[in-house]
Design a protein around this motif. Structure first.
Motif, PDB file in Angstrom:
ATOM      1  N   VAL A 383       0.852  -1.185   0.000  1.00 21.56           N
ATOM      2  CA  VAL A 383       0.000   0.000   0.000  1.00 21.56           C
ATOM      3  C   VAL A 383       0.889   1.237   0.000  1.00 21.56           C
ATOM      4  O   VAL A 383       1.846   1.333   0.775  1.00 21.56           O
ATOM      5  CB  VAL A 383      -0.922   0.022   1.231  1.00 21.56           C
ATOM      6  N   THR A 384       0.580   2.187  -0.888  1.00 26.29           N
ATOM      7  CA  THR A 384       1.332   3.436  -0.950  1.00 26.29           C
ATOM      8  C   THR A 384       0.377   4.617  -0.812  1.00 26.29           C
ATOM      9  O   THR A 384      -0.821   4.514  -1.072  1.00 26.29           O
ATOM     10  CB  THR A 384       2.093   3.569  -2.278  1.00 26.29           C
ATOM     11  N   LEU A 385       0.946   5.736  -0.419  1.00 25.19           N
ATOM     12  CA  LEU A 385       0.215   6.993  -0.305  1.00 25.19           C
ATOM     13  C   LEU A 385       0.714   7.928  -1.399  1.00 25.19           C
ATOM     14  O   LEU A 385       1.919   8.156  -1.535  1.00 25.19           O
ATOM     15  CB  LEU A 385       0.446   7.621   1.076  1.00 25.19           C
ATOM     16  N   ILE A 386      -0.212   8.466  -2.197  1.00 26.14           N
ATOM     17  CA  ILE A 386       0.154   9.319  -3.333  1.00 26.14           C
ATOM     18  C   ILE A 386      -0.588  10.641  -3.222  1.00 26.14           C
ATOM     19  O   ILE A 386      -1.816  10.661  -3.046  1.00 26.14           O
ATOM     20  CB  ILE A 386      -0.176   8.643  -4.676  1.00 26.14           C
ATOM     21  N   ASN A 387       0.152  11.745  -3.325  1.00 28.46           N
ATOM     22  CA  ASN A 387      -0.446  13.076  -3.333  1.00 28.46           C
ATOM     23  C   ASN A 387      -0.860  13.423  -4.764  1.00 28.46           C
ATOM     24  O   ASN A 387      -0.027  13.467  -5.664  1.00 28.46           O
ATOM     25  CB  ASN A 387       0.554  14.103  -2.796  1.00 28.46           C
ATOM     26  N   VAL A 388      -2.158  13.642  -4.966  1.00 26.76           N
ATOM     27  CA  VAL A 388      -2.671  13.918  -6.307  1.00 26.76           C
ATOM     28  C   VAL A 388      -2.180  15.255  -6.838  1.00 26.76           C
ATOM     29  O   VAL A 388      -2.051  15.447  -8.054  1.00 26.76           O
ATOM     30  CB  VAL A 388      -4.215  13.872  -6.305  1.00 26.76           C
ATOM     31  N   GLN A 389      -1.875  16.202  -5.965  1.00 23.81           N
ATOM     32  CA  GLN A 389      -1.456  17.523  -6.405  1.00 23.81           C
ATOM     33  C   GLN A 389      -0.030  17.546  -6.931  1.00 23.81           C
ATOM     34  O   GLN A 389       0.264  18.238  -7.906  1.00 23.81           O
ATOM     35  CB  GLN A 389      -1.607  18.518  -5.256  1.00 23.81           C
ATOM     36  N   ASN A 390       0.887  16.775  -6.302  1.00 26.07           N
ATOM     37  CA  ASN A 390       2.292  16.836  -6.724  1.00 26.07           C
ATOM     38  C   ASN A 390       2.882  15.476  -7.106  1.00 26.07           C
ATOM     39  O   ASN A 390       4.046  15.402  -7.508  1.00 26.07           O
ATOM     40  CB  ASN A 390       3.150  17.475  -5.630  1.00 26.07           C
ATOM     41  N   GLY A 391       2.128  14.381  -6.981  1.00 25.19           N
ATOM     42  CA  GLY A 391       2.627  13.075  -7.362  1.00 25.19           C
ATOM     43  C   GLY A 391       3.585  12.439  -6.382  1.00 25.19           C
ATOM     44  O   GLY A 391       4.144  11.376  -6.657  1.00 25.19           O
ATOM     45  N   ARG A 392       3.783  13.053  -5.226  1.00 26.56           N
ATOM     46  CA  ARG A 392       4.681  12.469  -4.231  1.00 26.56           C
ATOM     47  C   ARG A 392       4.120  11.141  -3.745  1.00 26.56           C
ATOM     48  O   ARG A 392       2.940  11.027  -3.441  1.00 26.56           O
ATOM     49  CB  ARG A 392       4.859  13.422  -3.053  1.00 26.56           C
ATOM     50  N   GLU A 393       5.002  10.123  -3.627  1.00 28.33           N
ATOM     51  CA  GLU A 393       4.587   8.774  -3.256  1.00 28.33           C
ATOM     52  C   GLU A 393       5.346   8.313  -2.024  1.00 28.33           C
ATOM     53  O   GLU A 393       6.566   8.473  -1.931  1.00 28.33           O
ATOM     54  CB  GLU A 393       4.825   7.807  -4.420  1.00 28.33           C
ATOM     55  N   VAL A 394       4.618   7.735  -1.062  1.00 26.67           N
ATOM     56  CA  VAL A 394       5.213   7.239   0.179  1.00 26.67           C
ATOM     57  C   VAL A 394       4.731   5.806   0.398  1.00 26.67           C
ATOM     58  O   VAL A 394       3.530   5.570   0.544  1.00 26.67           O
ATOM     59  CB  VAL A 394       4.818   8.107   1.386  1.00 26.67           C
ATOM     60  N   PRO A 395       5.643   4.799   0.430  1.00 29.10           N
ATOM     61  CA  PRO A 395       5.226   3.426   0.748  1.00 29.10           C
ATOM     62  C   PRO A 395       4.785   3.338   2.212  1.00 29.10           C
ATOM     63  O   PRO A 395       5.397   3.936   3.095  1.00 29.10           O
ATOM     64  CB  PRO A 395       6.492   2.602   0.505  1.00 29.10           C
ATOM     65  N   LEU A 396       3.720   2.556   2.451  1.00 22.75           N
ATOM     66  CA  LEU A 396       3.198   2.445   3.809  1.00 22.75           C
ATOM     67  C   LEU A 396       3.317   1.046   4.380  1.00 22.75           C
ATOM     68  O   LEU A 396       3.914   0.856   5.438  1.00 22.75           O
ATOM     69  CB  LEU A 396       1.718   2.880   3.831  1.00 22.75           C
ATOM     70  N   VAL A 397       2.738   0.049   3.697  1.00 18.23           N
ATOM     71  CA  VAL A 397       2.660  -1.297   4.264  1.00 18.23           C
ATOM     72  C   VAL A 397       2.904  -2.327   3.180  1.00 18.23           C
ATOM     73  O   VAL A 397       2.297  -2.270   2.108  1.00 18.23           O
ATOM     74  CB  VAL A 397       1.268  -1.551   4.900  1.00 18.23           C
ATOM     75  N   ALA A 398       3.800  -3.293   3.448  1.00 14.24           N
ATOM     76  CA  ALA A 398       3.989  -4.441   2.563  1.00 14.24           C
ATOM     77  C   ALA A 398       3.070  -5.564   3.016  1.00 14.24           C
ATOM     78  O   ALA A 398       2.895  -5.811   4.214  1.00 14.24           O
ATOM     79  CB  ALA A 398       5.443  -4.902   2.596  1.00 14.24           C
ATOM     80  N   LEU A 399       2.459  -6.275   2.030  1.00 14.77           N
ATOM     81  CA  LEU A 399       1.480  -7.312   2.335  1.00 14.77           C
ATOM     82  C   LEU A 399       2.020  -8.672   1.910  1.00 14.77           C
ATOM     83  O   LEU A 399       3.136  -8.797   1.404  1.00 14.77           O
ATOM     84  CB  LEU A 399       0.162  -7.004   1.617  1.00 14.77           C
ATOM     85  N   THR A 400       1.210  -9.712   2.115  1.00 15.42           N
ATOM     86  CA  THR A 400       1.585 -11.044   1.648  1.00 15.42           C
ATOM     87  C   THR A 400       1.410 -11.112   0.136  1.00 15.42           C
ATOM     88  O   THR A 400       1.014 -10.138  -0.507  1.00 15.42           O
ATOM     89  CB  THR A 400       0.713 -12.107   2.335  1.00 15.42           C
ATOM     90  N   ASN A 401       1.672 -12.273  -0.437  1.00 16.78           N
ATOM     91  CA  ASN A 401       1.682 -12.391  -1.895  1.00 16.78           C
ATOM     92  C   ASN A 401       0.295 -12.524  -2.522  1.00 16.78           C
ATOM     93  O   ASN A 401       0.178 -12.761  -3.721  1.00 16.78           O
ATOM     94  CB  ASN A 401       2.538 -13.597  -2.310  1.00 16.78           C
ATOM     95  N   ASP A 402      -0.774 -12.396  -1.755  1.00 15.50           N
ATOM     96  CA  ASP A 402      -2.126 -12.472  -2.288  1.00 15.50           C
ATOM     97  C   ASP A 402      -2.472 -11.168  -2.996  1.00 15.50           C
ATOM     98  O   ASP A 402      -2.500 -10.096  -2.389  1.00 15.50           O
ATOM     99  CB  ASP A 402      -3.117 -12.728  -1.146  1.00 15.50           C
ATOM    100  N   LEU A 403      -2.753 -11.253  -4.313  1.00 11.19           N
ATOM    101  CA  LEU A 403      -3.076 -10.053  -5.089  1.00 11.19           C
ATOM    102  C   LEU A 403      -4.560  -9.696  -5.039  1.00 11.19           C
ATOM    103  O   LEU A 403      -4.949  -8.645  -5.542  1.00 11.19           O
ATOM    104  CB  LEU A 403      -2.655 -10.246  -6.551  1.00 11.19           C
ATOM    105  N   ASN A 404      -5.379 -10.548  -4.452  1.00 20.77           N
ATOM    106  CA  ASN A 404      -6.813 -10.282  -4.387  1.00 20.77           C
ATOM    107  C   ASN A 404      -7.178  -9.511  -3.119  1.00 20.77           C
ATOM    108  O   ASN A 404      -8.242  -9.731  -2.538  1.00 20.77           O
ATOM    109  CB  ASN A 404      -7.595 -11.597  -4.451  1.00 20.77           C
ATOM    110  N   VAL A 405      -6.288  -8.640  -2.702  1.00 21.71           N
ATOM    111  CA  VAL A 405      -6.549  -7.823  -1.521  1.00 21.71           C
ATOM    112  C   VAL A 405      -7.684  -6.851  -1.818  1.00 21.71           C
ATOM    113  O   VAL A 405      -7.732  -6.241  -2.888  1.00 21.71           O
ATOM    114  CB  VAL A 405      -5.280  -7.035  -1.117  1.00 21.71           C
ATOM    115  N   ARG A 406      -8.593  -6.710  -0.877  1.00 24.08           N
ATOM    116  CA  ARG A 406      -9.679  -5.742  -1.006  1.00 24.08           C
ATOM    117  C   ARG A 406      -9.548  -4.712   0.114  1.00 24.08           C
ATOM    118  O   ARG A 406      -9.445  -5.073   1.291  1.00 24.08           O
ATOM    119  CB  ARG A 406     -11.035  -6.442  -0.982  1.00 24.08           C
ATOM    120  N   MET A 407      -9.520  -3.450  -0.295  1.00 23.70           N
ATOM    121  CA  MET A 407      -9.327  -2.355   0.647  1.00 23.70           C
ATOM    122  C   MET A 407     -10.610  -1.547   0.779  1.00 23.70           C
ATOM    123  O   MET A 407     -11.439  -1.515  -0.133  1.00 23.70           O
ATOM    124  CB  MET A 407      -8.202  -1.423   0.189  1.00 23.70           C
ATOM    125  N   ALA A 408     -10.750  -0.863   1.910  1.00 23.66           N
ATOM    126  CA  ALA A 408     -11.900   0.010   2.128  1.00 23.66           C
ATOM    127  C   ALA A 408     -11.463   1.192   2.983  1.00 23.66           C
ATOM    128  O   ALA A 408     -10.814   1.013   4.015  1.00 23.66           O
ATOM    129  CB  ALA A 408     -13.045  -0.740   2.801  1.00 23.66           C
TER     130      ALA A 408
END
Length: 470
Positions: A383-408
């Protein structure tokens, strides 16, 4: 005549002495309400015109940023932040004075005002995977630390979405033990009753079937929280060529849309649906924006775009999309209301999902995945955090290898929930795979621009597909 004369005495005294009652607040628009993200202003009505300085004496505890204005005998306050769920706010005005009617009349002080306002409890729904919760829709109250199962044990829930008001949930389910399993799933609706105050309000767990699976197999659906329109992917059981998307309108009308697609997203207001056409990573791929109402924008095709991940909560015409650059690279782009496109990030990995943080609508929480070895056999989602105004990206959390993650994203923007399937617990007898629901407290950027300390996610429950009640 004597009675008339007696009645006129108080009136004459009032005209001579004037109205000596103190100014006071006669109406508070949030009185007896449980407020949520949709409540972005309140007003206070006074029984006479007030000095504008009364605004300086308005206090909200804990603080709730906003701007106030006096218009006649009304104080209006517009919020600049979403109230935090599961809390109480104290709104007070201790001092203030009326506008004097003339130089001969002294301004009378305001009768002090105080009111307590509660926000909605923090509620999270998910599909249970253990014990009596297995395959059933569960709603968990994080504020009061209690749970309630909404669906009966003879239905296996496979997918669900919450309506914009939070009082109902639409879900796919099939009869437990049905050999057709997912191929027999039907569309249902259940009540949640998040703000039930009296016995007259509908209780939770009242279920109604909206769509059967006799003629058509129901594959997936997407719900517009703003007007409860539903787009459903269906295929005819007798004729596989009769497949495509259907629209279930808020009044219950069902009609085909004349387009196929296994990746689609309806706008929150139900005006358009974005459908991925063709195969990803090909020259023919693109996204069609299909109008669903007569007042919607005209149909358009966006070539080289692979997916639409999010609509801006401030302006649904602004879209977050994935665009293919070449066979190895893809970009995350924002397209504004005028159709102008701006690149945010470019990656050689995957961009799977994005959610706007609703408090300021300038931050995106995105699920991405990178291939870590040359053979591209191992993929790590994060999971990463991206600022829409300037495109700055910050990694937050690494997950397991399951790509079917559902976020809310929580409706107040304070938490992110996601699930992780447990791969090591394979059991062919299970109709719902085992998994875990996690909750990630989000950094607060309202008070400052610097990145606050990050708090690791916490395991919350055994379940899948977590979704917040708005």
């Amino acid at each position: 005549m004597i009675a008339i004369g007696l009645l006129t005495v108080p009136l004459v005294a009032l005209l001579i002495l004037g109205d000596r009652s103190r100014p006071q607040i006669t109406n508070f628009s949030w009185e007896n309400l449980i407020i949520g993200a949709q409540h972005d202003y309140f007003f206070l009505d006074f029984n006479r015109p007030m000095d504008g300085a009364v605004l300086d004496n308005l206090t909200i505890t804990p603080p709730l940023p906003g701007k106030g204005a006096m218009v006649g005998q009304r104080l209006a306050y517009t919020l600049e932040d979403i109230p935090s769920y599961g809390r109480e706010y104290q709104i007070t005005i201790e001092d203030g004075a009326e506008l004097p009617r003339s130089r001969r009349h002294a301004a009378r002080p305001l009768t002090p005002f105080s009111a307590t306002v509660k926000t909605r409890d923090r509620l999270l729904a998910y599909i249970g995977v253990e014990g009596e919760e297995e395959g059933r829709l569960v709603i968990s109250n994080l504020t009061r630390e209690k749970k309630e199962i909404l669906t009966p044990p003879d239905l296996v829930v496979t997918n669900f979405q919450v309506t914009g008001g939070g009082d109902r949930i639409l879900f796919f389910a099939f009869a437990k033990g049905n050999p057709d399993g997912f191929n027999a799933q039907e569309l249902y609706r259940t009540t949640t009753a998040p703000d039930r105050l009296t016995e007259d309000d509908p209780p939770p767990g009242q279920i109604r079937r909206l769509l059967d699976a006799q003629t058509y197999q129901n594959l997936q659906f997407d719900l517009a929280p703003g007007n409860d329109a539903v787009v459903i992917e269906r295929v005819n059981r007798q004729n596989p060529n009769d497949a495509g998307l259907w629209l279930l309108t808020p009044n219950g009308d069902l009609r085909p849309l004349g387009i196929q697609g296994n990746r689609f997203r309806i706008s929150p207001d139900g005006q358009v649906v974005a459908v991925r056409d063709g195969q990803a990573n090909t020259n023919r791929s693109g996204v069609t924006i299909l109008p669903l109402t007569s007042t919607a924008t005209k149909r358009e095709f966006l070539p080289a775009h692979e997916d639409l991940l999010a609509f801006s909560p401030r302006d649904y015409r602004e879209k977050i999309m994935v665009k293919r650059r070449d066979q190895r690279q893809r970009s995350l782009v924002v397209i504004n209301a005028e159709g102008r496109e701006r690149e945010l990030i470019t990656t050689t990995g995957l961009i799977l999902d994005c959610h706007f943080e609703p408090r300021q609508a300038v931050l995106l929480y995105c699920l991405q995945a990178e291939r870590l070895d040359p053979q591209q056999t191992e993929i790590t989602p994060f999971v990463t955090l991206i600022n829409v105004q300037n495109g700055r990206e910050v990694p937050l959390v690494a997950l397991t290898n399951d790509l079917n993650v559902r976020m809310a994203m929580a409706p107040d923007g304070r938490y992110l929930a996601f699930d992780q399937v447990i791969e090591s617990a394979n059991d062919s007898r299970r109709q719902i795979p085992p998994g875990t629901v996690w909750i990630l407290p989000l950094p607060d950027f309202i008070e400052g621009a610097s990145l606050p300390d990050l708090v690791p996610p916490e395991r919350y429950a055994a379940g899948l597909d977590p979704q917040w009640i708005p």
